[in-house]
Design a protein around this motif. Structure first.
Motif, mmCIF file in Angstrom:
data_model
loop_
_atom_site.group_PDB
_atom_site.id
_atom_site.type_symbol
_atom_site.label_atom_id
_atom_site.label_comp_id
_atom_site.label_asym_id
_atom_site.label_seq_id
_atom_site.Cartn_x
_atom_site.Cartn_y
_atom_site.Cartn_z
ATOM 1 N N LYS A 1 0.819 -1.222 0.000
ATOM 2 C CA LYS A 1 0.000 0.000 0.000
ATOM 3 C C LYS A 1 0.846 1.262 0.000
ATOM 4 C CE LYS A 1 -3.891 -2.110 2.456
ATOM 5 N NZ LYS A 1 -4.782 -2.032 3.645
ATOM 6 N N GLY A 2 2.156 1.095 0.131
ATOM 7 C CA GLY A 2 3.009 2.278 0.221
ATOM 8 C C GLY A 2 2.747 3.054 1.498
ATOM 9 N N ALA A 3 2.395 2.340 2.547
ATOM 10 C CA ALA A 3 1.963 2.997 3.779
ATOM 11 C C ALA A 3 2.896 2.684 4.941
ATOM 12 C CB ALA A 3 0.548 2.555 4.138
ATOM 13 N N VAL A 4 2.931 3.600 5.878
ATOM 14 C CA VAL A 4 3.618 3.400 7.150
ATOM 15 C C VAL A 4 2.692 3.878 8.252
ATOM 16 C CG1 VAL A 4 4.786 5.639 7.091
ATOM 17 C CG2 VAL A 4 5.767 3.760 8.416
ATOM 18 N N TYR A 5 2.744 3.190 9.378
ATOM 19 C CA TYR A 5 1.839 3.491 10.483
ATOM 20 C C TYR A 5 2.635 3.750 11.755
ATOM 21 C CZ TYR A 5 -1.081 1.040 7.112
ATOM 22 O OH TYR A 5 -1.705 0.645 5.964
ATOM 23 N N LEU A 6 2.044 4.506 12.654
ATOM 24 C CA LEU A 6 2.636 4.728 13.967
ATOM 25 C C LEU A 6 1.553 4.479 15.011
ATOM 26 C CD1 LEU A 6 5.280 5.575 15.397
ATOM 27 C CD2 LEU A 6 4.312 7.886 15.534
ATOM 28 N N GLN A 7 1.643 3.344 15.683
ATOM 29 C CA GLN A 7 0.723 3.040 16.767
ATOM 30 C C GLN A 7 1.279 3.646 18.042
ATOM 31 O OE1 GLN A 7 -2.313 1.348 16.793
ATOM 32 N NE2 GLN A 7 -2.406 2.043 18.926
ATOM 33 N N MET A 8 0.514 4.530 18.659
ATOM 34 C CA MET A 8 0.963 5.246 19.838
ATOM 35 C C MET A 8 0.088 4.865 21.028
ATOM 36 S SD MET A 8 1.701 9.000 18.152
ATOM 37 C CE MET A 8 -0.030 9.320 17.870
ATOM 38 N N ASN A 9 0.690 4.216 21.989
ATOM 39 C CA ASN A 9 -0.011 3.794 23.203
ATOM 40 C C ASN A 9 0.532 4.540 24.417
ATOM 41 O OD1 ASN A 9 -1.422 1.870 21.645
ATOM 42 N ND2 ASN A 9 0.160 0.317 22.010
ATOM 43 N N SER A 10 -0.211 4.493 25.496
ATOM 44 C CA SER A 10 0.202 5.134 26.751
ATOM 45 C C SER A 10 0.658 6.565 26.509
ATOM 46 C CB SER A 10 1.329 4.334 27.413
ATOM 47 O OG SER A 10 0.923 3.007 27.665
ATOM 48 N N LEU A 11 -0.142 7.288 25.786
ATOM 49 C CA LEU A 11 0.231 8.655 25.409
ATOM 50 C C LEU A 11 0.335 9.562 26.625
ATOM 51 C CD1 LEU A 11 -1.821 8.887 22.143
ATOM 52 C CD2 LEU A 11 0.620 9.386 22.330
ATOM 53 N N LYS A 12 1.265 10.493 26.542
ATOM 54 C CA LYS A 12 1.527 11.459 27.603
ATOM 55 C C LYS A 12 1.326 12.872 27.059
ATOM 56 C CE LYS A 12 5.216 8.434 29.351
ATOM 57 N NZ LYS A 12 6.661 8.356 29.695
ATOM 58 N N PRO A 13 1.046 13.819 27.937
ATOM 59 C CA PRO A 13 0.898 15.205 27.458
ATOM 60 C C PRO A 13 2.121 15.696 26.691
ATOM 61 C CG PRO A 13 0.032 15.009 29.668
ATOM 62 C CD PRO A 13 0.682 13.694 29.350
ATOM 63 N N GLU A 14 3.297 15.220 27.048
ATOM 64 C CA GLU A 14 4.507 15.660 26.348
ATOM 65 C C GLU A 14 4.624 15.063 24.937
ATOM 66 O OE1 GLU A 14 4.300 14.307 29.411
ATOM 67 O OE2 GLU A 14 6.023 12.987 29.817
ATOM 68 N N ASP A 15 3.723 14.168 24.565
ATOM 69 C CA ASP A 15 3.677 13.672 23.189
ATOM 70 C C ASP A 15 2.900 14.607 22.269
ATOM 71 O OD1 ASP A 15 3.224 10.396 24.574
ATOM 72 O OD2 ASP A 15 5.072 11.208 23.690
ATOM 73 N N THR A 16 2.286 15.636 22.845
ATOM 74 C CA THR A 16 1.536 16.598 22.053
ATOM 75 C C THR A 16 2.453 17.281 21.049
ATOM 76 O OG1 THR A 16 -0.115 16.995 23.771
ATOM 77 C CG2 THR A 16 0.223 18.745 22.138
ATOM 78 N N ALA A 17 2.081 17.211 19.767
ATOM 79 C CA ALA A 17 2.917 17.766 18.710
ATOM 80 C C ALA A 17 2.217 17.568 17.370
ATOM 81 C CB ALA A 17 4.279 17.077 18.678
ATOM 82 N N VAL A 18 2.754 18.230 16.379
ATOM 83 C CA VAL A 18 2.385 17.906 15.002
ATOM 84 C C VAL A 18 3.329 16.800 14.548
ATOM 85 C CG1 VAL A 18 2.187 18.724 12.639
ATOM 86 C CG2 VAL A 18 1.557 20.236 14.532
ATOM 87 N N TYR A 19 2.753 15.720 14.051
ATOM 88 C CA TYR A 19 3.533 14.571 13.615
ATOM 89 C C TYR A 19 3.638 14.570 12.093
ATOM 90 C CZ TYR A 19 3.613 12.616 18.293
ATOM 91 O OH TYR A 19 3.858 12.410 19.629
ATOM 92 N N TYR A 20 4.861 14.413 11.628
ATOM 93 C CA TYR A 20 5.153 14.459 10.200
ATOM 94 C C TYR A 20 5.677 13.105 9.713
ATOM 95 C CZ TYR A 20 4.981 19.527 10.754
ATOM 96 O OH TYR A 20 4.591 20.811 11.024
ATOM 97 N N CYS A 21 5.148 12.675 8.591
ATOM 98 C CA CYS A 21 5.668 11.506 7.900
ATOM 99 C C CYS A 21 6.805 11.963 6.985
ATOM 100 C CB CYS A 21 4.539 10.872 7.090
ATOM 101 S SG CYS A 21 5.016 9.437 6.121
ATOM 102 N N ALA A 22 7.841 11.148 6.894
ATOM 103 C CA ALA A 22 8.996 11.496 6.082
ATOM 104 C C ALA A 22 9.394 10.326 5.195
ATOM 105 C CB ALA A 22 10.167 11.893 6.984
#
Length: 130
Positions: A76-97
């Protein structure tokens, strides 16, 4: 040219989970590596995770190890990011590269560098409330 489209961001409470998706289109090759970076307000963009799409090796920044998982679907030409146990310090704009050139990185020192990537997505906002 390669186009990257991210999705999956949103608002979540601390301890919750989100799954980010990124689909690459255009002049793409399955041997090209991909990664995720993030930029919090007032901070520089930083490396989060990367995947070697040739052998499936994954790389993470220390702050997300054990909580985030990067995976890919070459068909599919895809990449995923599964994010668990999220913390307030994970707040951000996330960019695929996307790293053109046939996958030349051989270690995390290469994957963490923004200069190693040739194309970037528009970003998706992840907000973690306390």
């Amino acid at each position: 040219q390669v186009q990257l489209v991210e999705s999956g961001g949103g608002l979540v409470q601390a301890g919750g989970s989100l799954r980010l998706s990124c689909v690459a289109s255009g002049r793409t090759f399955t041997k090209d590596d991909m990664g995720w970076f993030r930029q919090a307000p007032g901070k520089e963009r930083e490396f989060v995770a990367a995947i070697n799409r040739r052998d499936g090796s994954t790389y993470y920044t220390d702050s997300v190890k054990g909580r985030f998982t990067i995976s890919g679907d070459n068909a599919k030409g895809a990449v995923y990011l599964q994010m668990n146990s999220l913390k307030p310090e994970d707040t951000a704009v996330y960019y695929c590269a996307y790293q053109a050139g046939g996958g030349y990185c051989s270690g995390i020192g290469c994957y963490v560098a923004m200069a190693s990537y040739d194309y970037w997505g528009q970003g998706t906002l992840v907000t973690v409330s306390s």
